[in-house]
Design a protein around this motif. Structure first.
Motif, mmCIF file in Angstrom:
data_model
loop_
_atom_site.group_PDB
_atom_site.id
_atom_site.type_symbol
_atom_site.label_atom_id
_atom_site.label_comp_id
_atom_site.label_asym_id
_atom_site.label_seq_id
_atom_site.Cartn_x
_atom_site.Cartn_y
_atom_site.Cartn_z
ATOM 1 N N ASP A 1 0.835 -1.189 0.000
ATOM 2 C CA ASP A 1 0.000 0.000 0.000
ATOM 3 C C ASP A 1 0.876 1.247 0.000
ATOM 4 O O ASP A 1 1.988 1.250 0.510
ATOM 5 N N VAL A 2 0.325 2.304 -0.547
ATOM 6 C CA VAL A 2 1.006 3.591 -0.600
ATOM 7 C C VAL A 2 -0.052 4.689 -0.555
ATOM 8 O O VAL A 2 -1.157 4.513 -1.048
ATOM 9 N N ALA A 3 0.274 5.816 0.052
ATOM 10 C CA ALA A 3 -0.610 6.984 0.040
ATOM 11 C C ALA A 3 -0.036 7.975 -0.966
ATOM 12 O O ALA A 3 1.138 8.325 -0.890
ATOM 13 N N PHE A 4 -0.859 8.402 -1.911
ATOM 14 C CA PHE A 4 -0.405 9.276 -2.978
ATOM 15 C C PHE A 4 -1.214 10.566 -2.967
ATOM 16 O O PHE A 4 -2.422 10.552 -2.788
ATOM 17 N N ARG A 5 -0.525 11.671 -3.177
ATOM 18 C CA ARG A 5 -1.191 12.968 -3.309
ATOM 19 C C ARG A 5 -0.557 13.701 -4.492
ATOM 20 O O ARG A 5 0.660 13.799 -4.570
ATOM 21 N N PRO A 6 -1.377 14.220 -5.430
ATOM 22 C CA PRO A 6 -0.823 14.868 -6.619
ATOM 23 C C PRO A 6 -0.318 16.287 -6.350
ATOM 24 O O PRO A 6 -0.604 17.222 -7.078
ATOM 25 N N SER A 7 0.425 16.443 -5.278
ATOM 26 C CA SER A 7 1.028 17.729 -4.920
ATOM 27 C C SER A 7 2.080 17.456 -3.855
ATOM 28 O O SER A 7 2.340 16.310 -3.505
ATOM 29 N N LEU A 8 2.658 18.517 -3.291
ATOM 30 C CA LEU A 8 3.577 18.350 -2.169
ATOM 31 C C LEU A 8 2.892 18.673 -0.855
ATOM 32 O O LEU A 8 3.554 18.774 0.174
ATOM 33 N N ASP A 9 1.595 18.808 -0.868
ATOM 34 C CA ASP A 9 0.835 19.093 0.344
ATOM 35 C C ASP A 9 0.649 17.771 1.108
ATOM 36 O O ASP A 9 -0.421 17.178 1.122
ATOM 37 N N LEU A 10 1.728 17.320 1.728
ATOM 38 C CA LEU A 10 1.776 15.993 2.341
ATOM 39 C C LEU A 10 1.745 16.025 3.866
ATOM 40 O O LEU A 10 1.711 14.970 4.504
ATOM 41 N N LYS A 36 8.340 29.138 -4.438
ATOM 42 C CA LYS A 36 7.769 29.535 -3.147
ATOM 43 C C LYS A 36 6.925 28.406 -2.550
ATOM 44 O O LYS A 36 7.059 28.047 -1.383
ATOM 45 N N ILE A 37 6.048 27.814 -3.369
ATOM 46 C CA ILE A 37 5.184 26.737 -2.888
ATOM 47 C C ILE A 37 6.014 25.524 -2.489
ATOM 48 O O ILE A 37 5.793 24.915 -1.446
ATOM 49 N N ILE A 38 6.982 25.166 -3.330
ATOM 50 C CA ILE A 38 7.831 24.008 -3.051
ATOM 51 C C ILE A 38 8.607 24.232 -1.757
ATOM 52 O O ILE A 38 8.693 23.354 -0.903
ATOM 53 N N PHE A 39 9.193 25.404 -1.610
ATOM 54 C CA PHE A 39 9.988 25.716 -0.426
ATOM 55 C C PHE A 39 9.148 25.572 0.842
ATOM 56 O O PHE A 39 9.559 24.925 1.802
ATOM 57 N N GLU A 40 7.954 26.160 0.842
ATOM 58 C CA GLU A 40 7.082 26.071 2.014
ATOM 59 C C GLU A 40 6.701 24.623 2.306
ATOM 60 O O GLU A 40 6.694 24.188 3.456
ATOM 61 N N SER A 41 6.403 23.869 1.267
ATOM 62 C CA SER A 41 6.013 22.465 1.448
ATOM 63 C C SER A 41 7.161 21.630 1.983
ATOM 64 O O SER A 41 6.973 20.785 2.853
ATOM 65 N N ILE A 42 8.365 21.853 1.451
ATOM 66 C CA ILE A 42 9.531 21.083 1.894
ATOM 67 C C ILE A 42 9.793 21.312 3.369
ATOM 68 O O ILE A 42 10.024 20.369 4.135
ATOM 69 N N LEU A 43 9.750 22.555 3.786
ATOM 70 C CA LEU A 43 10.014 22.854 5.195
ATOM 71 C C LEU A 43 8.987 22.181 6.104
ATOM 72 O O LEU A 43 9.323 21.736 7.199
ATOM 73 N N LYS A 44 7.751 22.065 5.645
ATOM 74 C CA LYS A 44 6.708 21.423 6.449
ATOM 75 C C LYS A 44 6.931 19.922 6.574
ATOM 76 O O LYS A 44 6.681 19.335 7.615
ATOM 77 N N ILE A 45 7.395 19.294 5.505
ATOM 78 C CA ILE A 45 7.486 17.833 5.525
ATOM 79 C C ILE A 45 8.842 17.296 5.980
ATOM 80 O O ILE A 45 8.965 16.102 6.261
ATOM 81 N N LEU A 46 9.853 18.167 6.090
ATOM 82 C CA LEU A 46 11.201 17.702 6.433
ATOM 83 C C LEU A 46 11.258 16.858 7.694
ATOM 84 O O LEU A 46 11.851 15.784 7.710
ATOM 85 N N SER A 47 10.643 17.346 8.740
ATOM 86 C CA SER A 47 10.754 16.640 10.018
ATOM 87 C C SER A 47 9.817 15.442 10.098
ATOM 88 O O SER A 47 9.883 14.658 11.039
ATOM 89 N N LEU A 48 8.939 15.285 9.107
ATOM 90 C CA LEU A 48 7.922 14.231 9.167
ATOM 91 C C LEU A 48 8.220 13.058 8.241
ATOM 92 O O LEU A 48 7.675 11.979 8.412
ATOM 93 N N LYS A 49 9.074 13.261 7.258
ATOM 94 C CA LYS A 49 9.295 12.211 6.259
ATOM 95 C C LYS A 49 10.165 11.081 6.794
ATOM 96 O O LYS A 49 10.903 11.249 7.769
ATOM 97 N N THR A 50 10.048 9.951 6.136
ATOM 98 C CA THR A 50 10.910 8.807 6.434
ATOM 99 C C THR A 50 11.581 8.366 5.136
ATOM 100 O O THR A 50 11.297 8.910 4.067
ATOM 101 N N SER A 51 12.424 7.363 5.212
ATOM 102 C CA SER A 51 13.113 6.871 4.019
ATOM 103 C C SER A 51 12.144 6.192 3.046
ATOM 104 O O SER A 51 12.490 5.932 1.901
ATOM 105 N N LEU A 52 10.910 5.902 3.483
ATOM 106 C CA LEU A 52 9.912 5.288 2.609
ATOM 107 C C LEU A 52 9.319 6.285 1.613
ATOM 108 O O LEU A 52 8.814 5.907 0.566
#
Length: 198
Positions: A1-10, A36-52
């Motif tokens: 299984d995988v969760a997919f979203r067609p954006s970086l709003d993860l 701008k959008i990518i930068f904001e999204s990356i900063l939000k997900i940095l601490s939450l992501k895993t190697s998966l």
């Protein structure tokens, strides 16, 4: 299984997955790169992501811009973001050069002796491109390229806007050089690409 979203709003997906301690990859998709959008999204997900987790790009160019951008931030956690390119799908059996362009142009009631410039888009200035800059630029180059026709293909989403366009074409004496097709099947849209030169 995988969760997919067609954006970086993860962010919400990542938080939910992490709270549940689920072994579930989260995948985002980027088809265009807006810093701008990518930068904001990356900063939000940095601490939450895993190697998966991973990000999919529609083109190698978008992926390379993303990689250069993230490298410029000099954040070690960004180096572990997995990326992959998966281009948009096109049916190459349909979107290919016509066997007989002249015959196809005759079928579509297009000139066979002109260079055809093609623009395909819904005819609506609010959700798609405003056509007036295109028409003004085409009018400016027409004196240098008199053997051209601008072909605009699109469903009408704003009848009043189409009337404005038609009035503009009449006023500027462009009706012989600009052809607008609004009734067509989406299942045969490739024929316009095949009939056009540019």
């Amino acid at each position: 299984d995988v969760a997919f979203r067609p954006s970086l709003d993860l962010e919400k997906l990542l938080i939910l997955r992490n709270r549940q301690k689920a072994n579930l990859p989260i995948v985002g998709f980027i088809h265009t790169f807006q810093v701008k959008i990518i930068f904001e999204s990356i900063l939000k997900i940095l601490s939450l992501k895993t190697s998966l987790d991973s990000i999919i790009f529609a083109s190698p160019y978008a992926e390379s811009v993303f990689q250069k951008f993230t490298a410029s931030l000099h954040l070690p956690s960004l180096e572990k973001i997995s990326t992959r390119v998966i281009p948009f799908g096109l049916d190459l059996q349909k979107f290919k050069p016509a066997k007989n362009k002249a015959l196809l142009r005759a079928k579509l009631k297009l000139p066979t002796d002109k260079t055809i410039l093609l623009h395909i888009s819904r005819i609506n200035p609010f959700t798609k491109m405003d056509l007036f800059p295109l028409l003004k630029n085409y009018a400016a180059i027409l004196s240098q390229a008199p053997d051209t026709v601008l072909l605009i293909v699109g469903k009408v989403h704003s009848p009043s806007y189409l009337r404005e366009i038609l009035n503009y074409l009449a006023k500027k004496k462009l009706t012989k050089n600009v052809q607008i097709i609004t009734k067509f099947s989406n299942h045969s849209i490739e024929q316009f690409y095949q009939a056009a030169d540019i």
